[in-house]
Design an enzyme around this catalytic site. Structure first.
Site, PDB file in Angstrom:
ATOM      1  N   ALA A  13      43.268  37.453  41.087  1.00 38.17           N
ATOM      2  CA  ALA A  13      43.006  38.597  41.958  1.00 38.17           C
ATOM      3  C   ALA A  13      42.016  39.536  41.281  1.00 38.17           C
ATOM      4  CB  ALA A  13      44.308  39.340  42.263  1.00 38.17           C
ATOM      5  N   CYS A  14      41.464  40.468  42.063  1.00 43.42           N
ATOM      6  CA  CYS A  14      40.556  41.484  41.542  1.00 43.42           C
ATOM      7  C   CYS A  14      41.298  42.333  40.511  1.00 43.42           C
ATOM      8  CB  CYS A  14      40.080  42.349  42.688  1.00 43.42           C
ATOM      9  SG  CYS A  14      39.057  43.741  42.189  1.00 43.42           S
ATOM     10  N   PRO A  15      40.708  42.730  39.369  1.00 42.83           N
ATOM     11  CA  PRO A  15      39.303  42.504  39.009  1.00 42.83           C
ATOM     12  C   PRO A  15      39.078  41.256  38.164  1.00 42.83           C
ATOM     13  CG  PRO A  15      40.263  44.016  37.442  1.00 42.83           C
ATOM     14  CD  PRO A  15      41.367  43.630  38.396  1.00 42.83           C
TER      15      PRO A  15
END
Lengths: 88, 233
Positions: A13-15
């Site tokens: 997932a981000c980041p």
């Protein structure tokens, strides 16, 4: 053009997605290609944009249904300078 | 050696900052920083160096922990009476599981110093030692609720050239926190080269307002001698 490195970021997932892509790009020579497998949504939208902002080239961004539902494939070529933008 | 998966996850936000990247993070991991001087900026500097990913910190502070020692940022009442250096080593290890924190031992070979002197004379003496050893260093002076941070890359104008008298106010914990954090940031920028700004500089913070100026060598200063020219052994 054959990608020098493949990276499957669908589990992240981000980041972390962009961090891993950015590190992989930094390890390439200018012009070499990084192939990414991405999930639809945040990663598909943000990674190509962030790569272009840092001087890399998005060669291809397309759905990859053979990799599963919602999978996308991106090819990024490392920019010529290879420099990470510095603080002002 | 490339960053591990765990390290990438730990420093992911910092790795996204302009000028930072895997190579910068590796430089921080390989750094051995001696934090010394016994002043109020010590604990905050340790915390932010650890949080930035500095790999090794050697702490030098033989004073005991007292209620007024200004280490409340890091230490509690249960630490009173202990050697502050040893207590801050534990604090550093708590701040980052990636950090090797130990008391400084004579003969150790740091790659850089953060000088948090308890007085200007203490800072000046340690900074001069660092200059003669040709080690980059950052000096944090606490002055009331503000103070100054002087960054001294190898061969640049020395701390004595760059510093000037402040207000002379009694140091406070708030000033220590601000100057310690700023000193850590300056050292990170110095070690990684993440900024294009001139690195030999002094940042003065008074009443919340920062003033940044490049340092200049004073005529006749010893730092203009052979050591500055890289001719000393």
């Amino acid at each position: 053009m054959i990608p020098a490195v493949h990276l499957d970021l669908r589990a992240h997932a981000c980041p972390i997605t962009w961090v891993k892509a950015r590190i992989a790009l930094s390890r390439l020579a200018p012009g070499e290609v990084l192939e990414l497998l991405l999930r639809d949504g945040e990663a598909r939208e943000n990674i190509p944009r962030s790569a272009e902002e840092e001087g890399h080239e998005v060669l291809r961004l397309a759905p990859a249904p053979e990799e599963g539902p919602g999978a996308w494939r991106a090819w990024l070529a490392r920019g010529a300078s290879g420099e990470v933008p510095s603080w002002p | 050696m490339a960053l591990s998966e765990t390290e990438v996850a730990r420093w992911s936000r910092q790795l996204l900052l302009p000028g930072m990247g895997e190579a910068s993070q590796e430089l921080l991991r390989g750094a051995r920083v001696r934090v010394t001087g016994g002043g109020l900026a010590t604990a905050p500097a340790i915390y932010y160096l650890a949080a930035a990913g500095v790999g090794t910190i050697w702490i030098e502070d033989s004073d005991p922990v007292t209620p007024g020692c200004g280490a409340g940022f890091a230490l509690g009442p249960e630490d009173e009476g202990r050697a502050k250096g040893a207590a801050l080593v534990e604090f550093g290890r708590w701040a980052s599981g990636f950090l090797a924190a130990d008391p400084y031992r004579a003969g150790s070979r740091p790659t850089a110093l953060v000088v948090c002197g308890s007085s200007l004379d203490v800072s000046r003496a340690i900074a001069d030692e660092a200059r003669l050893l040709r080690l980059p260093h950052v000096v944090a002076d606490v002055d009331g609720q503000g103070g100054a941070v002087t960054t001294v890359p190898v061969g640049s104008p020395c701390y004595s050239c760059g510093s000037r008298p402040g207000l002379g106010a009694a140091p406070t914990a708030e000033g220590g926190a601000a100057m310690g954090a700023l000193a850590a940031l300056e050292l990170v920028l110095l070690l990684t080269g993440a900024s294009t700004e001139p690195r030999a500089r002094r940042i003065e913070v008074f009443r919340g307002t920062p003033l940044v100026r490049a340092t200049a060598r004073q005529a006749g200063c010893a730092c203009a001698g052979p050591a500055a020219a890289g001719l000393a052994p």
